[in-house]
Design an enzyme around this catalytic site. Structure first.
Site, short mmCIF file in Angstrom:
data_model
loop_
_atom_site.label_atom_id
_atom_site.label_comp_id
_atom_site.label_asym_id
_atom_site.label_seq_id
_atom_site.Cartn_x
_atom_site.Cartn_y
_atom_site.Cartn_z
N GLU A 142 22.24 15.44 65.65
CA GLU A 142 23.00 16.34 64.85
C GLU A 142 22.93 17.70 65.69
O GLU A 142 21.89 18.55 65.87
CB GLU A 142 22.49 16.43 63.51
CG GLU A 142 23.74 17.28 62.84
CD GLU A 142 22.98 18.09 61.63
OE1 GLU A 142 23.85 19.08 61.00
OE2 GLU A 142 21.92 17.57 61.02
N CYS A 185 23.85 24.70 59.81
CA CYS A 185 24.98 24.04 60.84
C CYS A 185 26.13 23.79 60.20
O CYS A 185 27.25 23.71 60.95
CB CYS A 185 24.35 22.54 61.14
SG CYS A 185 22.66 22.58 61.75
#
Length: 356
Positions: free
Chosen positions: A160, A194
């Site tokens: 990720e 994020c």
């Protein structure tokens, strides 16, 4: 007692406010329960892969760190856990608690160190059977190349790698709700998520009103020591991060694009929550990982072109839309390419087991 120790360490080492620290401990517990439940769904004849290297980031040094570990263990693997070098103390406490809870040391080993040394060695070791990584896109690409060179072809890489996350607000949206959700999405955790909002598109008909309200709400934010309960925005992780964010803001200011910046304490690793005017997301060359919100205006007829521009950047983590028109929700959601799409709410705080 363990939770209190974790709260204190999250504030001291990672700069987490109490609100963020509580949320992170809760998320780590959610991961433990989630993967334990998933383990019961695995077929009895399924074989584990072997040794999984988990390389985790500093921005969620407990939740993501432990979530990676629990996933690997639940699937029957041994795990080597390599935390971010900035948050090794939190990782050490977490592994100690996991061992005390009954996971044998032979199944889980902590391997602290820098990414350039320890992370690089793990990704180039043929004895590793797979890697789980959260961090930057360039680092993920480097790991991928190392694995292709040194590991069997079947060794998986689960990565990720952040996002250049956008939100679109049309003229029908409720301004108070928009401001509340933009504040949380862009500035909570000092923008070090994020999923944080990086690019806000405002329909030109309502842009001035919403920006005026947003600037007023920003003035109420307390940028302070994260140990204080009243603090809304804490510091960034280290001096390198602070310098990079401030250099970006300085470049934008020199171009006359700075719309708003809050005062911050003179000492410490604080970065001013900032709003910058852009023409569009294509002017952002990379993710600025801090409390910096970029804003652009658009005409109603341009909404499909705006979505196409967002898609063209090659990021697809989170996206938000604020509108009261159901047809517009359907139009945009069908067109956007993002993993999590949020309608009329903030775009951070994905819940374990609910959102991907």
């Amino acid at each position: 007692a363990n939770a209190a120790e974790l709260f204190a360490l999250l504030a001291r080492e990672a700069g987490k406010t109490w609100l963020d620290a509580v949320g992170e401990v809760r998320e780590a517990v959610d991961f433990a329960r989630y993967y334990a439940g998933q383990a019961e769904c695995l077929t009895a004849n399924r074989e584990a892969r072997g040794v999984i290297a988990c390389i985790s980031p500093w921005n969620f040094p407990l939740a993501i760190f432990s979530g990676q570990i629990f996933a690997g263990l639940a699937a029957g693997n041994c795990v080597i856990a390599k935390p971010a070098e900035q948050t090794s103390l939190i990782a050490a406490l977490a592994v100690d608690l996991i061992h005390r809870a009954g996971i044998p040391a032979s199944a889980l080993q902590l391997l602290p160190g820098t990414g350039a040394v320890v992370g690089a060695a793990l990704s180039a070791d043929s004895r590793v059977d797979g890697i789980c990584f959260t961090g930057s896109t360039p680092t993920a690409m480097h790991i991928n190349r190392n694995m292709a060179r040194y590991m069997p072809a079947q060794a998986p890489l689960i990565a990720e790698t952040g996002g250049l996350n956008a939100m679109i607000v049309d003229s029908t949206a409720l301004p108070e709700q928009v401001v509340r959700d933009v504040l949380a999405s862009a500035f909570q955790s000092a923008g070090q998520r994020c999923s944080a909002l990086r690019m806000l598109y405002l329909q030109e008909d309502v842009a001035d009103k919403i920006l005026q309200m947003l600037f007023g709400a920003m003035d109420e934010l307390k940028v302070e020591n994260p140990w204080y309960l009243a603090t809304d925005v804490g510091p960034v992780i280290d001096n390198a991060a602070k310098q990079k964010i401030e250099q970006h803001c300085q470049r934008m200011a020199e171009q006359g694009r700075l719309l708003k910046a809050l005062p911050v304490p003179e000492s410490g690793l604080f970065v001013a929550p900032t709003v910058i005017q852009l023409d569009g997301i294509e002017q952002l060359e990379e993710e600025i990982f801090g409390p910096v919100l970029h804003v652009a205006r658009f005409a109603a007829r341009e909404i499909d072109a705006v979505v196409d521009s967002i898609n063209a950047q090659g990021y697809g983590l989170t996206f938000g839309i604020h509108t009261r028109v159901d047809a517009r929700v359907e139009q945009v959601v069908k067109r956007i390419r993002a993993g999590n799409v949020y309608v009329n709410r903030n775009q951070i705080g994905a819940v374990v087991g609910t959102q991907p």
